[in-house]
Design a protein around this motif. Structure first.
Motif, PDB file in Angstrom:
ATOM      1  N   PHE A 163     -78.788 -58.503 -35.453  1.00  0.00           N
ATOM      2  CA  PHE A 163     -78.751 -59.205 -36.739  1.00  0.00           C
ATOM      3  C   PHE A 163     -79.159 -60.655 -36.509  1.00  0.00           C
ATOM      4  O   PHE A 163     -79.059 -61.172 -35.406  1.00  0.00           O
ATOM      5  N   SER A 164     -79.608 -61.313 -37.575  1.00  0.00           N
ATOM      6  CA  SER A 164     -80.029 -62.710 -37.476  1.00  0.00           C
ATOM      7  C   SER A 164     -78.875 -63.632 -37.860  1.00  0.00           C
ATOM      8  O   SER A 164     -77.913 -63.205 -38.512  1.00  0.00           O
ATOM      9  N   HIS A 165     -78.990 -64.908 -37.473  1.00  0.00           N
ATOM     10  CA  HIS A 165     -77.966 -65.890 -37.814  1.00  0.00           C
ATOM     11  C   HIS A 165     -77.809 -65.956 -39.337  1.00  0.00           C
ATOM     12  O   HIS A 165     -78.791 -66.095 -40.068  1.00  0.00           O
ATOM     13  N   ASN A 166     -76.581 -65.806 -39.785  1.00  0.00           N
ATOM     14  CA  ASN A 166     -76.211 -65.772 -41.209  1.00  0.00           C
ATOM     15  C   ASN A 166     -76.753 -64.547 -41.937  1.00  0.00           C
ATOM     16  O   ASN A 166     -76.682 -64.473 -43.165  1.00  0.00           O
ATOM     17  N   GLY A 167     -77.278 -63.572 -41.184  1.00  0.00           N
ATOM     18  CA  GLY A 167     -77.777 -62.340 -41.779  1.00  0.00           C
ATOM     19  C   GLY A 167     -76.680 -61.290 -41.889  1.00  0.00           C
ATOM     20  O   GLY A 167     -75.558 -61.473 -41.398  1.00  0.00           O
ATOM     21  N   MET A 168     -77.019 -60.206 -42.551  1.00  0.00           N
ATOM     22  CA  MET A 168     -76.067 -59.108 -42.706  1.00  0.00           C
ATOM     23  C   MET A 168     -76.014 -58.271 -41.428  1.00  0.00           C
ATOM     24  O   MET A 168     -77.045 -57.968 -40.829  1.00  0.00           O
ATOM     25  N   ILE A 169     -74.812 -57.921 -41.023  1.00  0.00           N
ATOM     26  CA  ILE A 169     -74.598 -57.080 -39.845  1.00  0.00           C
ATOM     27  C   ILE A 169     -74.802 -55.628 -40.267  1.00  0.00           C
ATOM     28  O   ILE A 169     -74.182 -55.176 -41.237  1.00  0.00           O
ATOM     29  N   PRO A 170     -75.648 -54.868 -39.566  1.00  0.00           N
ATOM     30  CA  PRO A 170     -75.841 -53.460 -39.912  1.00  0.00           C
ATOM     31  C   PRO A 170     -74.534 -52.653 -39.771  1.00  0.00           C
ATOM     32  O   PRO A 170     -73.691 -52.954 -38.913  1.00  0.00           O
ATOM     33  N   ALA A 171     -74.387 -51.638 -40.588  1.00  0.00           N
ATOM     34  CA  ALA A 171     -73.154 -50.840 -40.639  1.00  0.00           C
ATOM     35  C   ALA A 171     -72.787 -50.219 -39.297  1.00  0.00           C
ATOM     36  O   ALA A 171     -71.605 -50.023 -39.010  1.00  0.00           O
ATOM     37  N   LEU A 178     -73.011 -67.777 -33.389  1.00  0.00           N
ATOM     38  CA  LEU A 178     -73.909 -66.925 -34.158  1.00  0.00           C
ATOM     39  C   LEU A 178     -73.047 -66.295 -35.240  1.00  0.00           C
ATOM     40  O   LEU A 178     -72.018 -65.684 -34.941  1.00  0.00           O
ATOM     41  N   ILE A 179     -73.456 -66.454 -36.496  1.00  0.00           N
ATOM     42  CA  ILE A 179     -72.661 -65.929 -37.607  1.00  0.00           C
ATOM     43  C   ILE A 179     -73.386 -64.750 -38.238  1.00  0.00           C
ATOM     44  O   ILE A 179     -74.579 -64.826 -38.545  1.00  0.00           O
ATOM     45  N   GLY A 180     -72.662 -63.651 -38.391  1.00  0.00           N
ATOM     46  CA  GLY A 180     -73.154 -62.501 -39.137  1.00  0.00           C
ATOM     47  C   GLY A 180     -72.230 -62.264 -40.314  1.00  0.00           C
ATOM     48  O   GLY A 180     -71.079 -62.689 -40.307  1.00  0.00           O
ATOM     49  N   ARG A 181     -72.750 -61.606 -41.339  1.00  0.00           N
ATOM     50  CA  ARG A 181     -71.949 -61.344 -42.534  1.00  0.00           C
ATOM     51  C   ARG A 181     -71.897 -59.843 -42.774  1.00  0.00           C
ATOM     52  O   ARG A 181     -72.806 -59.113 -42.399  1.00  0.00           O
TER      53      ARG A 181
END
Length: 162
Positions: free
Chosen positions: A10-18, A150-153
């Protein structure tokens, strides 16, 4: 040099895959880092969610993963890393499920942020016998050279059961 932490998952501030969450396989994402300072003796990785339980009214930070004494020669962790595949010398702490290892995002409501925090330390910590995040942070005090995150959402798919 700048300490950086990235993921091919996943990218920084992007959505984390399920697949990295409780909604699917609950496996750890691939993580890569670079820019480790020369005087680094060990690395610490903490993954937590400051939005628990509800991002509109957070009450606690939920801890998902705690690793310490990662050797500075390591440049990352592969996807779905098992305890016996961690870099030699790496020790594990306890997450908020009261166990070692990775526990993926599983937010009860809303979109939560998951902070993957990497610390470069000027020491190798003693064996803290599966510390909590707070115990580890106390042991790290005065030893942090550099820090990055690194932040994922993630949010549960509300329509998956429709």
């Amino acid at each position: 040099m700048t300490l950086t932490l990235t993921s091919s998952s996943f990218s920084h501030n992007g959505m984390i895959p399920a697949s990295y969450t409780c909604d699917s396989q609950d496996i750890s994402p691939a993580l890569l880092w670079s820019g480790i300072p020369d005087r680094t003796k060990s690395l610490v990785l903490i993954v937590d969610d400051p939005d628990a339980p509800d991002p509109a009214a957070p009450k606690m930070t939920w801890v998902h993963w705690v690793l310490y004494n990662i050797p500075p020669q390591a440049n990352g962790l592969p996807e779905n890393v098992a305890a016996n595949e961690l870099p030699t010398g790496t020790l594990q702490g306890i997450n908020d499920w009261k166990r070692t290892g990775y526990g993926g995002p599983c937010p009860p409501i809303g979109i939560h942020r998951y902070f993957h925090k990497l610390y470069a330390l000027d020491t190798v910590l003693p064996d803290l016998k599966h510390p909590t995040k707070l115990e580890l942070e106390k042991a790290m005090q005065g030893h942090i050279i550099l820090y990055t995150e690194l932040i994922g959402r993630y949010q549960h798919d509300r329509h998956k059961n429709d």
